[in-house]
Scaffold this active site. Sequence first.
Site, PDB file in Angstrom:
ATOM      1  N   SER A  61       0.827  -1.207   0.000  1.00 55.79           N
ATOM      2  CA  SER A  61       0.000   0.000   0.000  1.00 55.79           C
ATOM      3  C   SER A  61       0.863   1.260   0.000  1.00 55.79           C
ATOM      4  O   SER A  61       2.035   1.248   0.356  1.00 55.79           O
ATOM      5  CB  SER A  61      -0.900   0.025   1.232  1.00 55.79           C
ATOM      6  OG  SER A  61      -1.535  -1.217   1.411  1.00 55.79           O
ATOM      7  N   GLN A  62       0.186   2.347  -0.359  1.00 53.07           N
ATOM      8  CA  GLN A  62       0.803   3.673  -0.353  1.00 53.07           C
ATOM      9  C   GLN A  62       1.131   4.053   1.097  1.00 53.07           C
ATOM     10  O   GLN A  62       0.281   3.886   1.975  1.00 53.07           O
ATOM     11  CB  GLN A  62      -0.245   4.613  -0.927  1.00 53.07           C
ATOM     12  CG  GLN A  62       0.187   5.989  -1.225  1.00 53.07           C
ATOM     13  CD  GLN A  62      -0.942   6.744  -1.920  1.00 53.07           C
ATOM     14  OE1 GLN A  62      -1.985   6.169  -2.260  1.00 53.07           O
ATOM     15  NE2 GLN A  62      -0.748   8.020  -2.104  1.00 53.07           N
TER      16      GLN A  62
END
Length: 213
Positions: A61-62
Amino acid sequence: MIDAAERKMRFLYALRSSGVTEARVLSAMEKIDRGAFIRGTFADKAYEDMPLPIACGQTISQPSVVGLMTQALELGSRDKVLEVGTGSGYQAAVLSQLCRRVYTIDRHRRLVREAEAVFRALDLSNITAMTADGSFGLPEQAPFDRILVTAAAEDPPGPLLAQLRIGGIMVLPVGQSGAVQTLLQVRKSEHGLDYNELRPVRFVPLVEGLAQE
Ligand code: SAH
């Protein structure tokens, strides 16, 4: 070419500008090197605020989303936490800095094995990683103080809600795969469940059953 200190400063700046403002969360993310969880061609992008491909067709994920989800869990240092969707192991490593124990599960055996190797290398001894279908949670360790799901389901899975203790918080993306989903914070009290919509997100889908590798 920018040096490591400058890179770290930019990384933390991007987190703060996205609303990750809690000092404890920022310091956990300063400490856990995201670069240790990314292999191959994308390694040089590890400190940028973007999701990146990992093995088995999944994504890490970011960082700003990792920070916001961690913040939304409102972790206490004695908490026992379940993460569904180990992926690279990065999110579990960040959680491990802020609670007592993290159980993290993924349907891909290979991802679990690779994440475990990184946890060992970084000496993160309060994380237990296992291969399992996370839609059913981890009944043998329930109840959990906090539950984080990092893959999107259409609705919060019933077994996970059941394995959250009263007073607990669950954070998860809900919505159709391939579409924009909503990050939800669910609080469980004696009176029932309280839902709080946090922001739009995009996650890979929660898939039933164990994967081939
Ligand atoms: N938290 C991860 C990113 C997760 S990507 C990180 O920090 O890198 C989502 C992960 O959820 C994928 O690895 C995928 O294999 C896993 N997943 C999807 N459906 C699942 C299920 N039913 N049970 C367990 N894991 C699942």
